[in-house]
Design a protein around this motif. Structure first.
Motif, PDB file in Angstrom:
ATOM      1  N   GLY A 164       0.808  -1.214   0.000  1.00 45.06           N
ATOM      2  CA  GLY A 164       0.000   0.000   0.000  1.00 45.06           C
ATOM      3  C   GLY A 164       0.840   1.262   0.000  1.00 45.06           C
ATOM      4  O   GLY A 164       2.029   1.229   0.348  1.00 45.06           O
ATOM      5  N   ASN A 165       0.234   2.369  -0.385  1.00 45.89           N
ATOM      6  CA  ASN A 165       0.929   3.658  -0.394  1.00 45.89           C
ATOM      7  C   ASN A 165       1.359   4.054   1.012  1.00 45.89           C
ATOM      8  O   ASN A 165       0.593   3.936   1.968  1.00 45.89           O
ATOM      9  N   GLY A 166       2.605   4.523   1.110  1.00 49.52           N
ATOM     10  CA  GLY A 166       3.098   5.003   2.387  1.00 49.52           C
ATOM     11  C   GLY A 166       3.619   3.930   3.313  1.00 49.52           C
ATOM     12  O   GLY A 166       4.070   4.241   4.415  1.00 49.52           O
ATOM     13  N   THR A 167       3.561   2.675   2.905  1.00 56.44           N
ATOM     14  CA  THR A 167       4.122   1.601   3.729  1.00 56.44           C
ATOM     15  C   THR A 167       5.644   1.655   3.668  1.00 56.44           C
ATOM     16  O   THR A 167       6.233   2.294   2.792  1.00 56.44           O
ATOM     17  N   LEU A 168       6.283   0.959   4.595  1.00 57.05           N
ATOM     18  CA  LEU A 168       7.742   0.927   4.613  1.00 57.05           C
ATOM     19  C   LEU A 168       8.278   0.322   3.321  1.00 57.05           C
ATOM     20  O   LEU A 168       9.308   0.770   2.799  1.00 57.05           O
ATOM     21  N   GLY A 191      -2.510  -5.218   0.416  1.00 57.24           N
ATOM     22  CA  GLY A 191      -1.917  -6.298   1.189  1.00 57.24           C
ATOM     23  C   GLY A 191      -0.643  -6.823   0.551  1.00 57.24           C
ATOM     24  O   GLY A 191      -0.544  -6.924  -0.681  1.00 57.24           O
ATOM     25  N   THR A 192       0.316  -7.154   1.391  1.00 51.50           N
ATOM     26  CA  THR A 192       1.617  -7.607   0.915  1.00 51.50           C
ATOM     27  C   THR A 192       1.542  -8.949   0.203  1.00 51.50           C
ATOM     28  O   THR A 192       2.265  -9.186  -0.774  1.00 51.50           O
ATOM     29  N   SER A 193       0.679  -9.848   0.673  1.00 52.84           N
ATOM     30  CA  SER A 193       0.623 -11.192   0.091  1.00 52.84           C
ATOM     31  C   SER A 193       0.257 -11.169  -1.381  1.00 52.84           C
ATOM     32  O   SER A 193       0.781 -11.962  -2.173  1.00 52.84           O
ATOM     33  N   LEU A 194      -0.624 -10.255  -1.770  1.00 50.94           N
ATOM     34  CA  LEU A 194      -1.010 -10.161  -3.186  1.00 50.94           C
ATOM     35  C   LEU A 194       0.165  -9.701  -4.035  1.00 50.94           C
ATOM     36  O   LEU A 194       0.392 -10.212  -5.138  1.00 50.94           O
ATOM     37  N   ALA A 195       0.920  -8.749  -3.524  1.00 52.56           N
ATOM     38  CA  ALA A 195       2.094  -8.267  -4.250  1.00 52.56           C
ATOM     39  C   ALA A 195       3.137  -9.375  -4.371  1.00 52.56           C
ATOM     40  O   ALA A 195       3.748  -9.569  -5.436  1.00 52.56           O
ATOM     41  N   THR A 196       3.348 -10.114  -3.294  1.00 48.06           N
ATOM     42  CA  THR A 196       4.319 -11.206  -3.309  1.00 48.06           C
ATOM     43  C   THR A 196       3.942 -12.253  -4.347  1.00 48.06           C
ATOM     44  O   THR A 196       4.797 -12.750  -5.088  1.00 48.06           O
ATOM     45  N   THR A 197       2.660 -12.590  -4.399  1.00 49.29           N
ATOM     46  CA  THR A 197       2.183 -13.573  -5.375  1.00 49.29           C
ATOM     47  C   THR A 197       2.472 -13.119  -6.798  1.00 49.29           C
ATOM     48  O   THR A 197       2.901 -13.911  -7.647  1.00 49.29           O
ATOM     49  N   ASP A 198       2.279 -11.839  -7.051  1.00 43.43           N
ATOM     50  CA  ASP A 198       2.510 -11.321  -8.402  1.00 43.43           C
ATOM     51  C   ASP A 198       3.991 -11.232  -8.748  1.00 43.43           C
ATOM     52  O   ASP A 198       4.367 -11.329  -9.920  1.00 43.43           O
ATOM     53  N   VAL A 199       4.849 -11.035  -7.748  1.00 39.77           N
ATOM     54  CA  VAL A 199       6.291 -11.083  -8.012  1.00 39.77           C
ATOM     55  C   VAL A 199       6.689 -12.491  -8.431  1.00 39.77           C
ATOM     56  O   VAL A 199       7.406 -12.687  -9.420  1.00 39.77           O
ATOM     57  N   MET A 200       6.232 -13.489  -7.710  1.00 47.76           N
ATOM     58  CA  MET A 200       6.567 -14.875  -8.038  1.00 47.76           C
ATOM     59  C   MET A 200       6.028 -15.274  -9.413  1.00 47.76           C
ATOM     60  O   MET A 200       6.679 -16.019 -10.154  1.00 47.76           O
TER      61      MET A 200
END
Length: 328
Positions: A164-168, A191-200
């Protein structure tokens, strides 16, 4: 004295000698005298929550009263932190904050619901750890410099996600862009998990993530770790350089957990809590558990805590301004 009287006396003496910590502290009239609540202003199961529960367990043992954890998420940690800031300054309502809550949010929110300096008593940073710069294994960049060169040669073509915007994670990317001139597009996820899934999956090229989340993916080869964001290398991945070592000057972005309470906590309460935290942080078993998640035990003093806040507020304030990120 007959046998029955002897046994009764022995039991009574033994019970007195083996007084529980709770009873001992109650007799002495020292803090704490009842249950202490530690609020985690984020969802259960995250790195901050796990760290808080670890320290709460040992604080219960050290100080003789239950330390219970309560999750109150919302507004990047502001909701739960504000609730504790408004409570009585007696040491029975505390909150475990993250770096983002006290050092990023003041620059991110136009209207902070509390003053991170005036409305809180800073007790101790209990642990710290790096973020990790990770990319899809198929990306033709095996070092930070190769990533920067690739981003410069293809402006706007690389996409990095975050929770999300403004997260670390988002601002760690913005710091990299500011320090190198790399042109990388930020994609904010819910959510971080969705971003992680898309990186993989290769839908986005990379992201910054906590080492605790990234460790199994790195070991399984599902993502490639290019660097960690801390001032020194992580013991979990000693062969992975820091971003500064990789050639990016003035780059440090660490995540930490810090215990605070309402403004005006009595000095003796602060001292008892900080002393107990320092003792817990020195335990080898606690250090091992934190290291397994990519963190390091700290247990520093209130003054050292405040020095960290001053330094990081200035650093993150600059990055928030450059990025234009806003949360309200």
């Amino acid at each position: 004295m007959d046998r029955k009287q002897f046994l009764s006396t022995a039991v009574a003496l033994g019970a007195g000698a083996a007084l529980s910590p709770m009873a001992a502290f109650a007799q002495a009239g020292r803090y704490p005298q009842k249950v202490v609540r530690i609020v985690v202003p984020y969802l259960a199961g995250g790195n901050l929550d796990v760290t808080t529960r670890l320290f709460a367990q040992h604080l219960t043992e050290e100080l003789g009263q239950p330390f219970v954890v309560e999750n109150r998420p919302g507004a990047n940690g502001n909701t739960g932190t504000e609730q504790v800031a408004r409570m009585a300054a007696d040491g029975y309502s505390l909150v475990m904050v993250s770096a983002g809550t006290l050092t990023i949010n003041p620059a991110l929110y136009r209207n902070m619901p509390f003053d991170p300096e005036k409305d809180l008593t800073h007790i101790s940073i209990v642990s710290t750890g790096p973020m990790v710069l990770q990319v899809n294994p198929n990306l033709p960049a095996k070092t930070v410099q190769e990533l920067v060169e690739l981003a410069k040669s293809q402006p706007g073509k690389l996409n990095f996600g975050s929770g999300g915007n403004g997260t670390l994670a988002h601002l760690s990317l913005e710091m990299l862009k500011a320090r190198t001139g790399a042109n990388i597009v930020h994609v904010a996820y819910k959510g971080t998990s969705l971003a992680t899934t898309d990186v993989m999956a290769g839908h986005i090229h990379g992201m910054f993530d906590t080492l605790s989340t990234a460790t199994p993916l790195i070991k399984d080869g599902k993502v490639r770790a290019l660097a960690v964001t801390s001032a020194k290398r992580s013991a979990a991945f000693p062969n992975v350089p820091t971003i500064a070592e990789a050639g990016v000057r003035d780059y440090v972005a660490e995540t930490w957990a810090g215990l605070v309470g309402p403004a005006g906590l009595p000095r003796d309460v602060v001292e008892r809590l900080q002393t107990a935290i320092a003792k817990i942080a020195a335990r080898p078993d606690v250090q091992q558990k934190l290291a397994a998640g990519g963190s390091e035990a700290v247990g520093n003093t209130p003054e050292q805590f405040r020095q960290t806040l001053v330094k990081e507020r200035a650093s993150w304030g600059e990055i928030v301004k450059i990025s234009g990120a806003r949360a309200d």
